[in-house]
Design a protein around this motif. Structure first.
Motif, mmCIF file in Angstrom:
data_model
loop_
_atom_site.group_PDB
_atom_site.id
_atom_site.type_symbol
_atom_site.label_atom_id
_atom_site.label_comp_id
_atom_site.label_asym_id
_atom_site.label_seq_id
_atom_site.Cartn_x
_atom_site.Cartn_y
_atom_site.Cartn_z
ATOM 1 N N ALA A 8 37.321 32.554 33.480
ATOM 2 C CA ALA A 8 38.457 31.490 32.919
ATOM 3 C C ALA A 8 38.686 32.203 31.205
ATOM 4 N N GLU A 9 37.542 32.406 30.589
ATOM 5 C CA GLU A 9 37.838 32.715 28.986
ATOM 6 C C GLU A 9 38.308 34.131 29.429
ATOM 7 N N LYS A 11 39.955 35.947 31.266
ATOM 8 C CA LYS A 11 41.302 36.099 31.937
ATOM 9 C C LYS A 11 41.945 35.718 30.345
ATOM 10 N N TYR A 12 41.964 34.772 29.958
ATOM 11 C CA TYR A 12 42.073 34.108 28.848
ATOM 12 C C TYR A 12 42.407 35.082 27.209
ATOM 13 N N GLU A 15 44.870 38.733 28.616
ATOM 14 C CA GLU A 15 45.903 38.039 27.864
ATOM 15 C C GLU A 15 46.215 37.939 27.114
ATOM 16 N N GLN A 16 46.039 37.632 25.777
ATOM 17 C CA GLN A 16 46.288 37.521 25.050
ATOM 18 C C GLN A 16 46.120 38.867 24.391
ATOM 19 N N GLU A 279 40.350 35.316 38.022
ATOM 20 C CA GLU A 279 39.700 34.060 38.440
ATOM 21 C C GLU A 279 38.714 33.886 39.863
#
Length: 329
Positions: A8-9, A11-12, A15-16, A279
């Protein structure tokens, strides 16, 4: 639970950075996605496209988004290896005496744009071989380790061949991805006009840093790969090699040189990144199929007959993917 949190981190952060880069780079979403994938996997990128498509802007904006040192090298026929790696210069010390000191070249940076790399002579191109593979420079008896993260993004024009020196297979093989940068869409052209010819100012913010990128690269390496996925990736690579047991009639007829062992390494790393972006903390055969063309297209050498019949390396990879079945126990 820990694996899910890491995915999850990952992917975050991905995307940022993608969002920040997209502020300045209009369209080209697949190219931006591919560049970020290669950086997260720890590989280098070859961008192929005509001038003016925003390749330099992409790399420069990316360096701002990840708060990394950026260096641009404009390759020309008269460039020497010392112009890239650096050279010893005579300096005057505090005592008024002269001594030789090594002056680092522009290759020592986090993100290095090797612009129009095929315009440099083979001697100069070879100066990148060690640094791309070993991530270090050997100058005399000294060794300079590249700062991490380290990534070379090279560009070349696919059409203008006068005064160019095509990259040898040994150097092409060191790029994780070869990405083809195409023309913008009609809507993209309108957006380019709005962003670049008016009063609008684009502000790109640093949303991560080198330390985080390095940590997420280690997460990529820890993603497990099943025996089925490993076997499938190996067969895809072997299917591009003439006269192998998985080669099709098209490969045996039109391919002179298939993908090397670096191809399987590239497939694994890129597939792991794709799994994390979905994910998942495990690589599937779908992940391998999705990255196959970008990873393998520059590792395949087609015959003259293939060129005459407009059969490309992309066609060869598609053929391999279509003909290799998913293994089962």
């Amino acid at each position: 639970m820990q694996a899910k949190k890491q995915a999850a981190e990952f992917k975050y952060v991905f995307e940022q950075v993608f969002t920040e880069v997209s502020k300045a780079v209009v369209g080209q979403k697949q190219v931006v996605h591919g560049v970020l994938t290669a950086i997260m996997a720890g590989g280098h990128i070859l961008l192929e496209g005509v001038p003016g498509l925003g390749k330099t802007l992409l790399v420069n904006t990316l360096s701002q988004a990840i708060n990394a040192d950026f260096s641009r090298i404009q390759f020309t026929p008269d460039m020497m290896p010392a112009d890239i790696v650096g050279t010893s210069v005579l300096i005057e010390n505090a005592d008024g005496k002269h001594e030789l000191a090594f002056q680092q070249g522009p290759i020592v940076a986090n993100l290095v744009l090797a612009d129009e790399i095929n315009r440099a002579t083979p001697k100069t191109q070879s100066a990148l071989l060690e640094v791309m593979q070993e991530k270090q420079l050997t100058v005399g008896r000294s060794t300079i380790v590249m700062p991490e993260p380290f990534c070379v993004m090279a560009t070349q024009n696919p059409f203008e061949q006068e005064g160019t020196y095509p990259l040898p297979e040994a150097q092409l093989d060191r790029f994780l991805f070869k990405l083809v940068v195409g023309y913008p869409t009609e809507q993209d052209y309108r957006e380019i006009i709005e962003r670049t010819t008016g009063e609008q100012t684009i502000q790109v913010n640093a949303v991560t840093n080198g330390e985080t990128i390095n940590r997420l690269r280690r997460v990529v390496q820890r993603v497990p790969v099943s025996q089925v996925a490993k076997k499938y990736a190996v067969r895809i690579v072997m299917a591009t090699q003439p006269n192998s047991e998985y080669a099709s009639k098209l490969v045996n007829s039109y391919v002179r040189l298939g993908a090397s062992p670096r191809g399987i390494q590239g497939l694994m790393l890129a597939a792991k990144v794709r799994a994390l972006l979905n994910e998942r903390f495990a690589v599937s055969c779908d992940d391998i199929r999705a990255v196959a063309i970008d990873v393998l297209r520059h590792r395949i050498v087609c015959s003259f007959q293939a060129q005459a019949e407009n059969i490309t390396a992309d066609d060869v990879v598609r053929d391999a993917v279509e003909n290799v079945r998913t293994p089962c126990f």
